[in-house]
Motif scaffolding. Structure first.
Motif, PDB file in Angstrom:
ATOM      1  N   SER A   1      -2.334   3.430  -5.212  1.00 60.92           N
ATOM      2  CA  SER A   1      -2.923   2.906  -3.983  1.00 60.92           C
ATOM      3  C   SER A   1      -4.442   2.905  -4.069  1.00 60.92           C
ATOM      4  O   SER A   1      -5.102   1.992  -3.564  1.00 60.92           O
ATOM      5  CB  SER A   1      -2.469   3.734  -2.782  1.00 60.92           C
ATOM      6  OG  SER A   1      -1.080   3.620  -2.608  1.00 60.92           O
TER       7      SER A   1
ATOM      8  N   GLU B   1      -9.898   2.240   5.398  1.00 60.47           N
ATOM      9  CA  GLU B   1      -9.636   3.076   6.567  1.00 60.47           C
ATOM     10  C   GLU B   1      -8.325   3.850   6.409  1.00 60.47           C
ATOM     11  O   GLU B   1      -8.240   5.025   6.767  1.00 60.47           O
ATOM     12  CB  GLU B   1      -9.601   2.225   7.830  1.00 60.47           C
ATOM     13  CG  GLU B   1     -10.964   1.712   8.239  1.00 60.47           C
ATOM     14  CD  GLU B   1     -10.913   0.744   9.420  1.00 60.47           C
ATOM     15  OE1 GLU B   1      -9.805   0.418   9.879  1.00 60.47           O
ATOM     16  OE2 GLU B   1     -11.984   0.325   9.863  1.00 60.47           O
ATOM     17  N   LEU B   2      -7.304   3.199   5.864  1.00 60.34           N
ATOM     18  CA  LEU B   2      -6.026   3.871   5.635  1.00 60.34           C
ATOM     19  C   LEU B   2      -6.181   4.989   4.618  1.00 60.34           C
ATOM     20  O   LEU B   2      -5.668   6.098   4.807  1.00 60.34           O
ATOM     21  CB  LEU B   2      -4.978   2.864   5.160  1.00 60.34           C
ATOM     22  CG  LEU B   2      -3.620   3.442   4.790  1.00 60.34           C
ATOM     23  CD1 LEU B   2      -2.951   4.058   6.010  1.00 60.34           C
ATOM     24  CD2 LEU B   2      -2.742   2.380   4.171  1.00 60.34           C
ATOM     25  N   THR B   3      -6.893   4.729   3.546  1.00 56.74           N
ATOM     26  CA  THR B   3      -7.108   5.743   2.509  1.00 56.74           C
ATOM     27  C   THR B   3      -7.873   6.938   3.067  1.00 56.74           C
ATOM     28  O   THR B   3      -7.534   8.087   2.782  1.00 56.74           O
ATOM     29  CB  THR B   3      -7.862   5.132   1.319  1.00 56.74           C
ATOM     30  OG1 THR B   3      -7.118   4.016   0.827  1.00 56.74           O
ATOM     31  CG2 THR B   3      -8.062   6.139   0.213  1.00 56.74           C
TER      32      THR B   3
ATOM     33  N   TYR C   1       0.822  -1.203   0.000  1.00 59.35           N
ATOM     34  CA  TYR C   1       0.000   0.000   0.000  1.00 59.35           C
ATOM     35  C   TYR C   1       0.857   1.253   0.000  1.00 59.35           C
ATOM     36  O   TYR C   1       0.621   2.182  -0.741  1.00 59.35           O
ATOM     37  CB  TYR C   1      -0.917   0.050   1.228  1.00 59.35           C
ATOM     38  CG  TYR C   1      -1.950  -1.025   1.242  1.00 59.35           C
ATOM     39  CD1 TYR C   1      -2.809  -1.183   0.167  1.00 59.35           C
ATOM     40  CD2 TYR C   1      -2.057  -1.894   2.300  1.00 59.35           C
ATOM     41  CE1 TYR C   1      -3.747  -2.177   0.163  1.00 59.35           C
ATOM     42  CE2 TYR C   1      -2.995  -2.888   2.310  1.00 59.35           C
ATOM     43  CZ  TYR C   1      -3.844  -3.020   1.238  1.00 59.35           C
ATOM     44  OH  TYR C   1      -4.778  -4.001   1.239  1.00 59.35           O
TER      45      TYR C   1
ATOM     46  N   LEU D   1      -9.406  -2.501   5.930  1.00 60.91           N
ATOM     47  CA  LEU D   1      -8.200  -1.833   6.404  1.00 60.91           C
ATOM     48  C   LEU D   1      -7.666  -0.842   5.369  1.00 60.91           C
ATOM     49  O   LEU D   1      -7.267   0.276   5.707  1.00 60.91           O
ATOM     50  CB  LEU D   1      -7.129  -2.862   6.750  1.00 60.91           C
ATOM     51  CG  LEU D   1      -5.853  -2.324   7.366  1.00 60.91           C
ATOM     52  CD1 LEU D   1      -6.138  -1.628   8.691  1.00 60.91           C
ATOM     53  CD2 LEU D   1      -4.866  -3.454   7.577  1.00 60.91           C
TER      54      LEU D   1
END
Length: 111
Positions: A49, A90-92, A21, A87
């Protein structure tokens, strides 16, 4: 003191692969080292990403349909794909929120 390896456990275990990622060299601050010399490469990485996120969500959706219809042999595949997709989303979202905060802070600065 080292702990000896337990034989027999690793028979069915496969190694975990990196997700990629946020791949690339990072400094102590966590900032991409190439971003200061080539801003376009950092932006292209961010777009990659997002494409990766879309692929993870697509895979999760396909596996969920297979699970509901009974065509999925191993439900663990769906569980793992759904967790990876969640996940990644949420990271993005966290990265997007930090970018918006940084932009707002820059706009508040006086010249």
């Amino acid at each position: 003191m080292s702990i000896p390896a337990i034989s027999g456990i690793s028979a069915g275990v496969s190694p975990v692969a990196a997700t990629g990622y946020l791949s690339g060299p990072t400094g102590a601050t966590g900032v991409d080292a190439g971003a200061s010399t080539d801003g376009g490469a950092g932006f292209a990485s961010a777009l990659g990403s997002i494409e990766n996120l879309q692929q993870l969500q697509s895979t999760s959706n396909e596996l969920s349909v297979k699970a509901v219809t009974g065509d999925l042999d191993d439900v663990h595949d769906y569980t793992i794909a759904a967790a990876e997709s969640k996940l990644a989303l949420e990271l993005t979202a966290a990265v997007r929120n930090k970018a918006v905060e940084a932009f707002s802070e820059i706009m508040r600065m006086q010249a």
